[in-house]
Scaffold this active site. Sequence first.
Site, PDB file in Angstrom:
ATOM      1  N   HIS A  96      -3.265   7.197   2.383  1.00  8.66           N
ATOM      2  CA  HIS A  96      -3.676   5.882   1.869  1.00  8.66           C
ATOM      3  C   HIS A  96      -5.008   5.528   2.526  1.00  8.66           C
ATOM      4  CE1 HIS A  96      -3.941   1.765   0.894  1.00  8.66           C
ATOM      5  NE2 HIS A  96      -3.655   1.322   2.115  1.00  8.66           N
ATOM      6  N   ASN A 103      -9.958  -0.174   0.061  1.00 10.02           N
ATOM      7  CA  ASN A 103      -8.497  -0.105   0.031  1.00 10.02           C
ATOM      8  C   ASN A 103      -7.999  -0.663  -1.305  1.00 10.02           C
ATOM      9  OD1 ASN A 103      -5.756  -0.450   0.360  1.00 10.02           O
ATOM     10  ND2 ASN A 103      -5.895  -1.400   2.381  1.00 10.02           N
ATOM     11  N   CYS A 106       0.815  -1.220   0.000  1.00  8.32           N
ATOM     12  CA  CYS A 106       0.000   0.000   0.000  1.00  8.32           C
ATOM     13  C   CYS A 106       0.848   1.269   0.000  1.00  8.32           C
ATOM     14  CB  CYS A 106      -0.954  -0.009   1.183  1.00  8.32           C
ATOM     15  SG  CYS A 106      -2.015  -1.443   1.171  1.00  8.32           S
TER      16      CYS A 106
END
Length: 335
Positions: A260, A290, A116
């Site tokens: 993020h 996500n 990520c």
Amino acid sequence: MSKIYASMVSIASYIPKNCINNKDFEKFIDTSDEWITKRTGIKTRYFADSEETSSDIGVKAAKVAIQRAGISIDDIDIVICATLSPDYLGMPSNACLISYRLGIENKPAFDIISACSGFIYLLSLAKSFIESNMYKNVLIVGAEKISSILDFNDRGTCVLFGDGAGAAVISATNDKSKRIIDVNISANGKYNDFLMTPICSNGGLDSVKNIKNTTGKPLLLKMKGNETFKLAVKTLANDVKEILLKNNIKSEDISYFIPHQANLRIINAVGDIINIDSNKIVLTIQKYGNTSAASIPMAIDDIYSSGKLKNGDLLLLDAFGGGLTWGSSLLYFNG
Ligand SMILES: CC(C)(COP(=O)(O)OP(=O)(O)OC[C@H]1O[C@@H](n2cnc3c(N)ncnc32)[C@H](O)[C@@H]1OP(=O)(O)O)[C@@H](O)C(=O)NCCC(=O)NCCS
């Protein structure tokens, strides 16, 4: 010779067409729209078609990024892709596939794996390549088809992720006011078992599910959610405070904080610690979930496409992911 700076001259994203609601998960696992919304902030996420790969998604975002940069394909000097769900395990890289599909030949192309945090790592590489005068235009792409490596029996992970891609062109400039000010990246492999994807995807969920390890269980994404959550808040808060202090920038100077998008509670906790106006926090988690390496460029494009992001805006980015990896960046948007 005047100093060369790296500058983000364009941003673009691609969102796959299949919208999955929280209620869709209620049909096959013990979960609820209420739990997912309250614990994560997620309402929907988008999944790619079974025949669509992460490089397909990446190409779509990359094309728009190049067009918005106002340069030609021939001007791109290098292509770098961040992904934890590449088309192939090992080779060819998504960057090679994306380059080929864009019509870029005989230019370097490679993938990075920093989960990520991928987009922040890409920014760091692009900045270094440009400021060392090696390249003038770097195409960076975060492209993910995480749906292909999700364990749909694991309610602790399968509701969290979505597919998507984001891309940006980072170019050389002499204008200091348009620069990427700083990029911080870091990692600690001590926590390697917090988030794991034992096998890469190639051909979607069905083919991955058929690959079994010695215990006979499918090899899919695993996460120690609660441990990751706690470490994410602490690490990100410290990292963001450090980059602001190092560059003598106050939270009130920031136009947009673009974290993020892993969990709304993580985002809000970090936002509170750095004392940033909640109107400046960009949130797309409710729509996209996500999307790992694609989440930050998708969020930047979200405010660009809605007309909110203006040339010269000062952006603060941060990310945390498997590895464990993390990072932050401060930059003036120049698109
Ligand atoms: C995954 C996450 C949402 C779980 O939230 P949490 O508050 O930590 O919840 P826990 O894991 O402690 O689980 C609490 C309970 O909810 C349950 N639960 C987990 N997922 C659930 C779901 N989708 N629906 C309903 N209940 C669920 C657990 O089984 C547990 O039940 P129990 O108490 O009976 O054992 C959260 O930990 C998280 O977002 N982690 C970090 C993600 C992240 O930052 N990743 C890094 C980048 S990818």
